[in-house]
Design a protein around this motif. Structure first.
Motif, PDB file in Angstrom:
ATOM      1  N   UNK A   1      54.093   5.742  -4.345  1.00  7.76           N
ATOM      2  CA  UNK A   1      54.213   4.289  -4.462  1.00  7.76           C
ATOM      3  C   UNK A   1      53.428   3.598  -3.356  1.00  7.76           C
ATOM      4  N   UNK A   2      53.458   4.180  -2.156  1.00 10.25           N
ATOM      5  CA  UNK A   2      52.707   3.611  -1.044  1.00 10.25           C
ATOM      6  C   UNK A   2      51.212   3.658  -1.283  1.00 10.25           C
ATOM      7  N   UNK A   3      50.716   4.765  -1.822  1.00 14.08           N
ATOM      8  CA  UNK A   3      49.283   4.880  -2.119  1.00 14.08           C
ATOM      9  C   UNK A   3      48.871   3.877  -3.194  1.00 14.08           C
ATOM     10  N   UNK A   4      49.697   3.719  -4.209  1.00 11.51           N
ATOM     11  CA  UNK A   4      49.379   2.744  -5.255  1.00 11.51           C
ATOM     12  C   UNK A   4      49.318   1.333  -4.687  1.00 11.51           C
ATOM     13  N   UNK A   5      50.255   1.030  -3.782  1.00  8.93           N
ATOM     14  CA  UNK A   5      50.268  -0.296  -3.168  1.00  8.93           C
ATOM     15  C   UNK A   5      49.025  -0.514  -2.322  1.00  8.93           C
ATOM     16  N   UNK A   6      48.633   0.481  -1.537  1.00 13.23           N
ATOM     17  CA  UNK A   6      47.452   0.332  -0.683  1.00 13.23           C
ATOM     18  C   UNK A   6      46.181   0.217  -1.511  1.00 13.23           C
ATOM     19  N   UNK A   7      46.135   0.941  -2.634  1.00 15.50           N
ATOM     20  CA  UNK A   7      44.973   0.832  -3.510  1.00 15.50           C
ATOM     21  C   UNK A   7      44.817  -0.583  -4.052  1.00 15.50           C
ATOM     22  N   UNK A   8      45.922  -1.217  -4.347  1.00 19.57           N
ATOM     23  CA  UNK A   8      45.881  -2.569  -4.912  1.00 19.57           C
ATOM     24  C   UNK A   8      45.694  -3.637  -3.842  1.00 19.57           C
ATOM     25  N   UNK A   9      46.270  -3.425  -2.654  1.00 20.47           N
ATOM     26  CA  UNK A   9      46.348  -4.503  -1.673  1.00 20.47           C
ATOM     27  C   UNK A   9      45.661  -4.217  -0.337  1.00 20.47           C
ATOM     28  N   UNK A  10      45.233  -2.980  -0.117  1.00 21.50           N
ATOM     29  CA  UNK A  10      44.592  -2.648   1.151  1.00 21.50           C
ATOM     30  C   UNK A  10      43.230  -3.314   1.281  1.00 21.50           C
ATOM     31  N   UNK A  11      42.988  -3.995   2.394  1.00 21.06           N
ATOM     32  CA  UNK A  11      41.713  -4.689   2.630  1.00 21.06           C
ATOM     33  C   UNK A  11      41.251  -4.419   4.060  1.00 21.06           C
ATOM     34  N   UNK A  12      39.999  -4.782   4.322  1.00 23.29           N
ATOM     35  CA  UNK A  12      39.404  -4.541   5.630  1.00 23.29           C
ATOM     36  C   UNK A  12      39.263  -5.819   6.451  1.00 23.29           C
ATOM     37  N   UNK A  13      39.830  -6.916   5.981  1.00 18.89           N
ATOM     38  CA  UNK A  13      39.601  -8.215   6.612  1.00 18.89           C
ATOM     39  C   UNK A  13      39.904  -8.215   8.103  1.00 18.89           C
ATOM     40  N   UNK A  14      40.973  -7.590   8.520  1.00 16.69           N
ATOM     41  CA  UNK A  14      41.387  -7.618   9.921  1.00 16.69           C
ATOM     42  C   UNK A  14      41.000  -6.350  10.681  1.00 16.69           C
ATOM     43  N   UNK A  15      40.208  -5.502  10.059  1.00 20.71           N
ATOM     44  CA  UNK A  15      39.847  -4.237  10.701  1.00 20.71           C
ATOM     45  C   UNK A  15      38.822  -4.464  11.812  1.00 20.71           C
ATOM     46  N   UNK A  16      38.857  -3.657  12.875  1.00 14.42           N
ATOM     47  CA  UNK A  16      37.834  -3.770  13.923  1.00 14.42           C
ATOM     48  C   UNK A  16      36.463  -3.355  13.404  1.00 14.42           C
ATOM     49  N   UNK A  17      35.435  -3.692  14.169  1.00 13.64           N
ATOM     50  CA  UNK A  17      34.052  -3.469  13.720  1.00 13.64           C
ATOM     51  C   UNK A  17      33.778  -2.012  13.403  1.00 13.64           C
ATOM     52  N   UNK A  18      34.303  -1.081  14.202  1.00 12.47           N
ATOM     53  CA  UNK A  18      33.976   0.328  13.961  1.00 12.47           C
ATOM     54  C   UNK A  18      34.609   0.834  12.672  1.00 12.47           C
ATOM     55  N   UNK A  19      35.695   0.216  12.233  1.00 11.65           N
ATOM     56  CA  UNK A  19      36.308   0.595  10.954  1.00 11.65           C
ATOM     57  C   UNK A  19      35.516  -0.008   9.803  1.00 11.65           C
ATOM     58  N   UNK A  20      35.199  -1.295   9.915  1.00  9.05           N
ATOM     59  CA  UNK A  20      34.418  -1.937   8.853  1.00  9.05           C
ATOM     60  C   UNK A  20      33.026  -1.315   8.737  1.00  9.05           C
TER      61      UNK A  20
END
Length: 430
Positions: A104-123
């Motif tokens: 359920x957690x993976x499904x949620x992250x697939x739908x809602x996980x974003x990179x907007x607040x990620x640091x530069x090295x992650x983006x």
């Protein structure tokens, strides 16, 4: 193998890579040996998915809320394969050889996980310890440049002018839909498939007969910017497998002499077959012979010394994404030391009025502009060749826009020029 089984295999191999800190190619090869039932198409598809997962390893971990092989593969399917949550769930059923179902957690992250607040090295999908180096090289564009390095690369070819012209190559490879490269007048570009696979060039007569060579457009441009002319005396100091020597020989129309050498003689082994296939006759290979000085007769005699310096390889991460995660600070420090030593060695072979061309497939300032600044500070008899003049004299005026803002030379990158990342600086001896 069904697609789900290929996904499971990719996760298994990535786990081996991470746990044993092995090069990806070794783990992929060993898996293939242990799973003989997998055909060549299966192995190719699995390898492609593994490299996609490595390209987006950091951003996938952020999106999925956890690191690891499974998260990397799921993230790659979402980001590079553009698959929906529903599509991905069909591959994770737990049935037969498929990986276990999505939580359920993976499904949620697939739908809602974003990179907007990620640091530069992650983006930008590069190691966190390189954050300062990327900021020094790119400033606010660090994440964008990193992201471009995390894309797939097309297949670039160089047309061998000793065997024909670009029109001939275009006709010979028409079934692969090649396109002329934007900058190089001898380059062709072939798009890869949606699964990240390129054509089987070894089976193409144009390749087998030496009409074309695999070479990124950025590497082609580095050779063209050298200004190598027919009749010149040229030293290819870090020749490796010989790609630049072949390009220089074509520019020189087999006239003059190229001395190809490398500190590691093993790297030179492929050059002999490549020279024969390309019809090159003006390259003299000088392999190391223990303590013997094999270049003493070239001191201050060369019109051009081409230094394709040992480097981090950060500019080639599109083609070798495994390398960026295996790279360590100590290795970078050693590369920088090797570059300084190589530049010192190269200088002794440049004759008055000759030119030293320093090239790296790196985008890190410490390996590029900083190295040249230090060299010029110690060698008053060398002067930098302006980037605009270098580009115009090579018949490549559009490249003047790629002049480095950090010092001497030109910078090429996937984001700016759609090539691999390269740094090119020319120094003239007075």
């Amino acid at each position: 193998m069904i697609p789900a089984a290929r996904v499971a295999a990719a996760i298994e191999i990535l786990t081996d890579i991470e746990e044993r800190r092995r090069p990806a190619a070794e783990s992929i090869k060993d898996w293939g040996i242990a799973h003989r039932f997998a055909g060549s198409g299966d192995r190719s598809a699995i390898a492609s998915l593994i490299y996609d997962a490595l390209r987006r390893k950091a951003s996938s971990a952020w999106i999925m809320g956890e690191a690891g092989a499974r998260a990397s593969v799921i993230g790659a399917l979402k980001q590079l394969r553009d698959q929906s949550g529903v599509d991905i769930a069909r591959l994770f059923t737990g049935e037969g050889h498929a990986p276990p179902p999505l939580s359920a957690g993976e499904q949620d992250r697939l739908e809602n996980g974003v990179l907007d607040d990620a640091p530069a090295h992650v983006r930008g999908d590069y190691p966190e310890w390189l954050s300062a180096a990327f900021e020094a090289s790119f400033g606010a564009a660090a994440a964008d440049e990193g992201r471009a390095l995390a894309e797939r690369a097309p297949v670039d070819l160089r047309v061998n002018a000793l065997k024909g012209d670009r029109d001939k190559a275009l006709a010979s490879l028409a079934h692969l839909s090649p396109q002329p490269t934007p900058f190089s007048p001898v380059g062709l570009r072939i798009a890869i498939t949606a699964e990240g696979r390129g054509p089987a060039l070894a089976a193409e007569p144009a390749y087998a007969k030496g009409l074309v060579e695999v070479q990124d457009e950025g590497s082609q441009l580095a050779a063209l910017l050298s200004g190598a002319a027919p009749g010149a005396q040229v030293l290819d100091l870090c020749a490796g497998a010989g790609g630049k020597s072949l390009a220089l020989a074509a520019m020189m129309n087999n006239q003059g002499q190229i001395y190809a050498t490398d500190s590691d003689g093993r790297r030179l082994m492929p050059i002999f077959d490549r020279l024969e296939r390309a019809g090159v006759r003006n390259v003299q290979v000088r392999a190391p012979k223990g303590p013997r000085d094999i270049l003493s007769d070239l001191a201050r005699r060369c019109d051009l010394v081409f230094v394709d310096a040992p480097c981090s390889g950060s500019g080639a991460w599109r083609r070798n994404p495994d390398a960026k995660w295996r790279m360590r600070p100590g290795a970078l420090e050693q590369r920088i030391k090797n570059q300084k030593e190589t530049l010192q060695q190269a200088a002794q072979f440049v004759k008055p009025g000759g030119r030293l061309l320093y090239v790296t497939c790196s985008l890190l300032r410490a390996e590029n502009e900083d190295q040249i600044d230090a060299f010029l500070g110690e060698h008053a008899d060398f002067l930098p060749v302006g980037a605009a003049h270098l580009a115009r004299s090579a018949g490549l005026p559009a490249l003047a826009a790629q002049a480095s803002k950090l010092g001497v030379g030109l910078r090429l990158s996937p984001l700016q020029t759609a090539t691999d990342g390269f740094y090119i600086a020319a120094l003239a001896r007075s």
